[in-house]
Scaffold this motif. Structure first.
Motif, PDB file in Angstrom:
ATOM      1  N   GLU A 363      -0.758  -5.960  10.090  1.00 13.37           N
ATOM      2  CA  GLU A 363      -0.800  -4.471  10.330  1.00 13.37           C
ATOM      3  C   GLU A 363      -0.193  -3.543   9.162  1.00 13.37           C
ATOM      4  N   LEU A 364       0.578  -4.324   8.462  1.00 14.12           N
ATOM      5  CA  LEU A 364       1.341  -3.547   7.406  1.00 14.12           C
ATOM      6  C   LEU A 364       0.665  -3.574   5.820  1.00 14.12           C
ATOM      7  N   ASN A 366      -1.152  -3.067   2.741  1.00 11.74           N
ATOM      8  CA  ASN A 366      -1.521  -1.543   1.949  1.00 11.74           C
ATOM      9  C   ASN A 366      -0.755  -0.461   2.534  1.00 11.74           C
ATOM     10  N   LYS A 367       0.271  -0.807   3.532  1.00 11.66           N
ATOM     11  CA  LYS A 367       0.868   0.345   3.976  1.00 11.66           C
ATOM     12  C   LYS A 367       2.542   0.157   3.543  1.00 11.66           C
ATOM     13  N   VAL A 368       3.073  -1.080   3.697  1.00 11.61           N
ATOM     14  CA  VAL A 368       4.505  -1.104   3.384  1.00 11.61           C
ATOM     15  C   VAL A 368       4.514  -2.317   2.473  1.00 11.61           C
ATOM     16  N   CYS A 382      10.585   0.288  -1.023  1.00 11.20           N
ATOM     17  CA  CYS A 382      10.085   1.584  -1.144  1.00 11.20           C
ATOM     18  C   CYS A 382      10.887   2.621  -1.784  1.00 11.20           C
ATOM     19  N   GLU A 389       9.660   7.417   6.357  1.00 11.89           N
ATOM     20  CA  GLU A 389       8.176   6.957   6.525  1.00 11.89           C
ATOM     21  C   GLU A 389       8.056   5.472   6.762  1.00 11.89           C
ATOM     22  N   THR A 390       8.662   4.962   5.967  1.00 10.83           N
ATOM     23  CA  THR A 390       8.476   3.355   6.166  1.00 10.83           C
ATOM     24  C   THR A 390       8.965   2.739   7.493  1.00 10.83           C
ATOM     25  N   CYS A 393       6.230   3.536   9.982  1.00 13.26           N
ATOM     26  CA  CYS A 393       5.247   2.772   9.851  1.00 13.26           C
ATOM     27  C   CYS A 393       5.471   1.245  10.490  1.00 13.26           C
ATOM     28  N   ALA A 397       3.819  -0.582  13.598  1.00 13.47           N
ATOM     29  CA  ALA A 397       2.879  -1.653  13.505  1.00 13.47           C
ATOM     30  C   ALA A 397       3.578  -2.750  14.596  1.00 13.47           C
TER      31      ALA A 397
END
Length: 428
Positions: A363-364, A366-368, A382, A389-390, A393, A397
């Protein structure tokens, strides 16, 4: 479903076949059909999606300020080692040069009728209570090993900035529970104190940080959801310190009177019971702590959380193997070797945790930027401004992953977030 990129070890463990066994020659579709028919289809699907992501962690690094770590971080180990040496000198009446040698310590101990048959850590652990000298030698050996592994062996890996880039080789299915781990530089076993000396690269005037996002009591949460244990779910929602609460019941006192040592014992006993420990093992843990409890741990767990203990009993007595908290069609054995009752009890919980963590990784994407995973903790790199925000996210997830896996997971107060170490200018 293409299983061509799964290793033989992954397929063997998904199929509960013995390790190092030559697999029957079957096509990917045959393996897929077989695992689906045995109730392991979900585990296979998650593994197919997560395997390459886990292997990719091999290329991720965590930057360690080796100068600071080797100067200040290892100081407690050096002090503990020196204390052991001083006491050995006093017990044996020998000088500083002799006490540096394990063989010399054994020889001088023999003169005092103290028999040290082996210098191996295993033997010393087994016999550490036989004589104070053996216990002190074990302490010295433990500190020697820590300093060698986490100081001396890292020293040659520094770059010109005094930075060591920590990395490991990741195994995407390292045990039958489905847990994934790193070996060589064992990222899953780094000393906790080392995290204070992580330094995230600081590039183009944009400060980065390493952030730990640790799932609180994930096994207990999964059991609470699977058993629909109302008290436990309410306690998670209210942010109750479960280990302090359990300790108050064990010692029959107010929570305000629970000391850190009492809480630690309660935590150890809770997880020992979850993983199938019996009364004798619990007694040994309690005796080793040096504390006197007033209530039987098993009775306390049963009275507080009867739904959880009933579910664990179902796993323990089941005629099939449970994986991810759900029954499969496998008999509870690996090859021809039947699983112990304790393994039958803890495998469902451990496998559910492993499945969840893998699905969260999916789920993470390209996001984290996840750089390390330690059991139920994600370490992410990050931007300093994006910590909140992390966190959000990762929290999202957890919810999405649990939903896809049909796991009832109480999410309230689940994440503890902590910035690790500092940062530095990356000039190259």
């Amino acid at each position: 479903m293409d299983t061509s990129f799964l290793s033989n070890d992954e397929i063997s463990r998904l199929s509960f076949l013995p390790e190092n066994r030559v697999l029957p020659k079957q096509s990917a579709s045959d393996w897929s059909g077989y695992l689906n028919s045995m109730g392991m289809g979900q585990a296979l699907e998650v593994q197919l999606r997560a395997s390459s992501l886990i292997r990719a962690l091999t290329s991720k690094t965590i930057h360690l300020d080796f100068d600071g770590w080797s100067r200040d971080g290892v100081r407690p180990w050096i002090s503990a080692r020196q204390q052991a040496l001083t006491e050995l000198q006093e017990y044996l009446g020998i000088g500083i040069y002799s006490v540096e040698s394990n063989a010399q310590i054994r020889n001088y101990a023999k003169l005092k009728n103290i028999n040290i048959s082996s210098l191996s850590v295993g033997w010393l652990v087994e016999h550490r209570h036989d004589d104070p000298v053996i216990g002190l030698l074990l302490k010295k050996r433990n500190q020697d090993n820590l300093l060698k592994r986490y100081r001396d062996e890292l020293a040659g890996l520094q770059n010109h900035n005094g930075i060591v880039k920590l990395s490991g080789t990741w195994n995407p299915y390292s045990s039958y529970s489905g847990r994934f781990t790193a070996h060589e530089m064992a990222m899953t076993a780094l000393p906790k104190a080392m995290k204070n000396y992580f330094v995230a690269p600081f590039r183009r005037s944009s400060p980065n940080v390493y952030v730990s996002l640790d799932a609180n009591q994930i096994e207990l949460r999964l059991l609470a959801g699977a058993s629909n244990c109302k008290l436990l779910i309410e306690q998670f929602e209210d942010g109750v310190d479960l280990h302090r609460y359990f300790a108050s019941k064990l010692f029959e006192t107010n929570q305000s009177n629970v000391s850190p040592a009492m809480r630690k014992l309660a935590k150890t006993l809770i997880y020992a019971m979850l993983y199938g420990a019996g009364a004798n093992r619990l007694d040994k843990i309690t005796v080793k702590s040096g504390l006197q409890i007033r209530a039987n741990p098993i009775s306390v767990l049963q009275s507080l959380y009867p739904e959880v203990t009933a579910l664990l009993q179902r796993f323990r007595q089941g005629k099939v193997l449970y994986y991810g908290l759900k029954p499969t069609k496998f008999q509870p054995r690996i090859g021809v070797s039947w699983l112990s009752s304790a393994t039958k009890q803890n495998l469902p919980v451990q496998s559910a945790t492993a499945l969840l963590m893998k699905q969260i990784l999916v789920e993470l994407v390209n996001k984290v930027n996840v750089v390390n995973v330690i059991h139920d903790e994600f370490i992410c790199l990050c931007n300093e401004r994006l910590i909140d925000e992390t966190q959000q996210c990762v929290l999202k997830a957890f919810g999405v992953a649990a939903n896809k896996l049909d796991l009832a997971l109480p999410l309230a107060n689940i994440l503890s977030t902590q910035q690790l170490g500092g940062n530095y200018y990356d000039n190259y």
